[in-house]
Design an enzyme around this catalytic site. Structure first.
Site, mmCIF file in Angstrom:
data_model
loop_
_atom_site.group_PDB
_atom_site.id
_atom_site.type_symbol
_atom_site.label_atom_id
_atom_site.label_comp_id
_atom_site.label_asym_id
_atom_site.label_seq_id
_atom_site.Cartn_x
_atom_site.Cartn_y
_atom_site.Cartn_z
ATOM 1 N N ARG A 64 4.735 2.499 19.685
ATOM 2 C CA ARG A 64 5.586 2.750 18.508
ATOM 3 C C ARG A 64 6.285 1.487 18.018
ATOM 4 O O ARG A 64 6.582 1.339 16.831
ATOM 5 C CB ARG A 64 6.617 3.838 18.830
ATOM 6 C CG ARG A 64 7.390 4.234 17.611
ATOM 7 C CD ARG A 64 8.384 5.394 17.729
ATOM 8 N NE ARG A 64 8.463 6.104 18.949
ATOM 9 C CZ ARG A 64 9.416 5.924 19.881
ATOM 10 N NH1 ARG A 64 10.339 4.995 19.708
ATOM 11 N NH2 ARG A 64 9.422 6.652 20.968
ATOM 12 N N TYR A 117 11.835 3.755 -9.036
ATOM 13 C CA TYR A 117 10.814 4.778 -8.763
ATOM 14 C C TYR A 117 11.495 6.123 -8.463
ATOM 15 O O TYR A 117 12.480 6.161 -7.700
ATOM 16 C CB TYR A 117 10.026 4.268 -7.560
ATOM 17 C CG TYR A 117 8.916 5.112 -7.022
ATOM 18 C CD1 TYR A 117 7.743 5.311 -7.757
ATOM 19 C CD2 TYR A 117 8.997 5.661 -5.748
ATOM 20 C CE1 TYR A 117 6.707 6.054 -7.226
ATOM 21 C CE2 TYR A 117 7.957 6.405 -5.217
ATOM 22 C CZ TYR A 117 6.815 6.605 -5.959
ATOM 23 O OH TYR A 117 5.790 7.333 -5.434
ATOM 24 N N ASP A 189 12.586 -3.821 -4.846
ATOM 25 C CA ASP A 189 11.272 -3.189 -4.711
ATOM 26 C C ASP A 189 10.311 -4.025 -5.551
ATOM 27 O O ASP A 189 10.355 -4.010 -6.777
ATOM 28 C CB ASP A 189 11.328 -1.737 -5.193
ATOM 29 C CG ASP A 189 9.995 -1.014 -4.978
ATOM 30 O OD1 ASP A 189 8.942 -1.679 -4.963
ATOM 31 O OD2 ASP A 189 10.014 0.235 -4.860
ATOM 32 N N LYS A 214 -0.268 0.577 -2.716
ATOM 33 C CA LYS A 214 -0.702 0.296 -4.083
ATOM 34 C C LYS A 214 -1.583 -0.951 -4.124
ATOM 35 O O LYS A 214 -2.678 -0.946 -3.620
ATOM 36 C CB LYS A 214 0.522 0.170 -5.002
ATOM 37 C CG LYS A 214 1.516 1.314 -4.845
ATOM 38 C CD LYS A 214 1.007 2.628 -5.406
ATOM 39 C CE LYS A 214 1.913 3.805 -5.096
ATOM 40 N NZ LYS A 214 3.322 3.614 -5.383
HETATM 41 C C1 LIG Z 1 4.461 4.173 -4.961
HETATM 42 C C2 LIG Z 1 5.757 3.446 -4.997
HETATM 43 C C3 LIG Z 1 6.689 3.579 -3.963
HETATM 44 C C4 LIG Z 1 6.487 4.504 -2.797
HETATM 45 O O1 LIG Z 1 5.390 4.126 -2.033
HETATM 46 P P1 LIG Z 1 4.494 5.167 -1.173
HETATM 47 O O2 LIG Z 1 3.627 4.254 -0.400
HETATM 48 O O3 LIG Z 1 3.801 6.063 -2.135
HETATM 49 O O4 LIG Z 1 5.464 5.920 -0.315
HETATM 50 C C5 LIG Z 1 7.851 2.847 -4.035
HETATM 51 N N1 LIG Z 1 8.094 2.039 -5.087
HETATM 52 C C6 LIG Z 1 7.248 1.893 -6.106
HETATM 53 C C7 LIG Z 1 7.587 0.970 -7.230
HETATM 54 C C8 LIG Z 1 6.037 2.588 -6.103
HETATM 55 O O5 LIG Z 1 5.181 2.440 -7.134
#
Ligand SMILES: *Cc1c(COP(=O)(O)O)cnc(C)c1O
Length: 294
Positions: A64, A117, A189, A214
């Site tokens: 972990r 988001y 982010d 992404k």
């Molecule tokens: C998709 C996304 C997230 C969350 O990510 P996941 O991997 O789907 O949990 C956070 N911030 C942004 C800008 C995103 O596009």
């Protein structure tokens, strides 16, 4: 110490992506790091246990807490983002939750950009509120004017630039300077820009989040996140991830590493297509005619 390796900071970002997290000669020459499937880790003897056992922040002591595959992905993400260290987690949403809860406690105030988001907003307004954290959403175009929103108990300024889904680009250095003047931690982010189109640590960011689900992984086949930090902000983030039991399976980490290798070529093509599509839409007189052309 390696003799001939050039200073990583002087490498072009695309070169960094090709090499990050790789250590072939520690793996019998294999170019990519092995995928370690591991939970229990054995120690040679009690002396070994006593030395390595308590060092769960950085060593292989239990699945972990990370395996060499985890540490390879983390090293690669830290290099890609231009940060000092990185903590791998199971999704971008977990990355947001770990980053925020590392620096906030009951009674604190959070400034979060209005264009964050959706599930990130939900986390602030719902889950964090249950733990006594108050959130104010601010205008993404506020710039250095953020100073006027900072209260005595504001601990974190959270940015997302470009923002979901209206794409405002924030004045990151202006906001970071104002936040640091009041001892707030600056969390960004950086998912939309990706490490290629925005270098967070060159603009005053303390903690950068990637939803590696992404662009980093790039093929819609994995959920993955990373919280990249400065040297100073690393330990608290690592401890929070461990406290919450955040961990990632080795195959997913491998896909994240693999995705990084092609990030540069994919994003260039993505940009080309995006601009061509924008141009095309611009030539349509109305949205209706755009619809019929599709
Ligand atoms: C998709 C996304 C997230 C969350 O990510 P996941 O991997 O789907 O949990 C956070 N911030 C942004 C800008 C995103 O596009």
């Amino acid at each position: 110490m390696s003799r001939s390796r050039p200073d990583k900071r002087k490498r072009r970002p695309a070169t960094v992506l090709g090499r990050a997290g790789r250590n072939p000669h520690e793996n019998r020459g294999a170019v990519n790091p092995p995928v370690y499937h591991a939970s229990t880790i054995l120690f040679r003897d009690t002396a070994d246990l006593r030395t390595r056992g308590p060092n769960r922040l950085d060593d292989v002591v239990y699945g972990r807490f990370g395996t060499p595959t985890t540490f390879a992905f983390e090293e690669a993400m830290a290099d890609a983002e231009g940060g000092a260290r990185s903590v791998a987690v199971g999704s971008g949403k977990t990355a947001v939750a770990v980053a925020l809860s590392s620096f906030l406690a009951a009674g604190d105030h959070l400034l979060m950009v209005d264009s964050a988001y959706g599930p990130t907003r939900g986390l602030a307004g719902g889950w964090l509120a249950r733990f006594g954290v108050e959130t104010t959403f601010y205008d993404p175009c506020i710039g250095a004017g953020i100073a006027g929103q900072i209260r005595d108990n504001t601990r974190v300024v959270f940015l997302e630039s470009p923002g979901s889904h209206t794409f405002e680009v924030q004045d990151v250095p202006g906001i970071a300077a104002a936040a640091h003047a009041r001892d707030c931690t600056v969390i960004l982010d950086n998912t939309w820009a990706s490490p290629l189109f925005f270098r967070p640590f060159e603009h005053g960011v303390d903690v950068s989040i990637q939803s590696a689900t992404k662009y980093v992984s790039g093929h819609s086949d994995v959920m993955l996140g990373a919280v990249t930090t400065t040297e100073e902000t690393h330990v608290v983030v690592r401890k929070t991830a461990q406290a919450l039991g955040a961990t990632v399976g080795p195959d997913d980490l491998y896909l994240g590493l693999r995705g990084l290798r092609t990030l540069d070529v994919r994003l260039r093509r993505h940009m080309e297509t995006g601009l061509a599509l924008g141009d095309y839409v611009g030539k349509c007189r109305t949205l209706d005619s755009f619809g019929t052309l599709l």
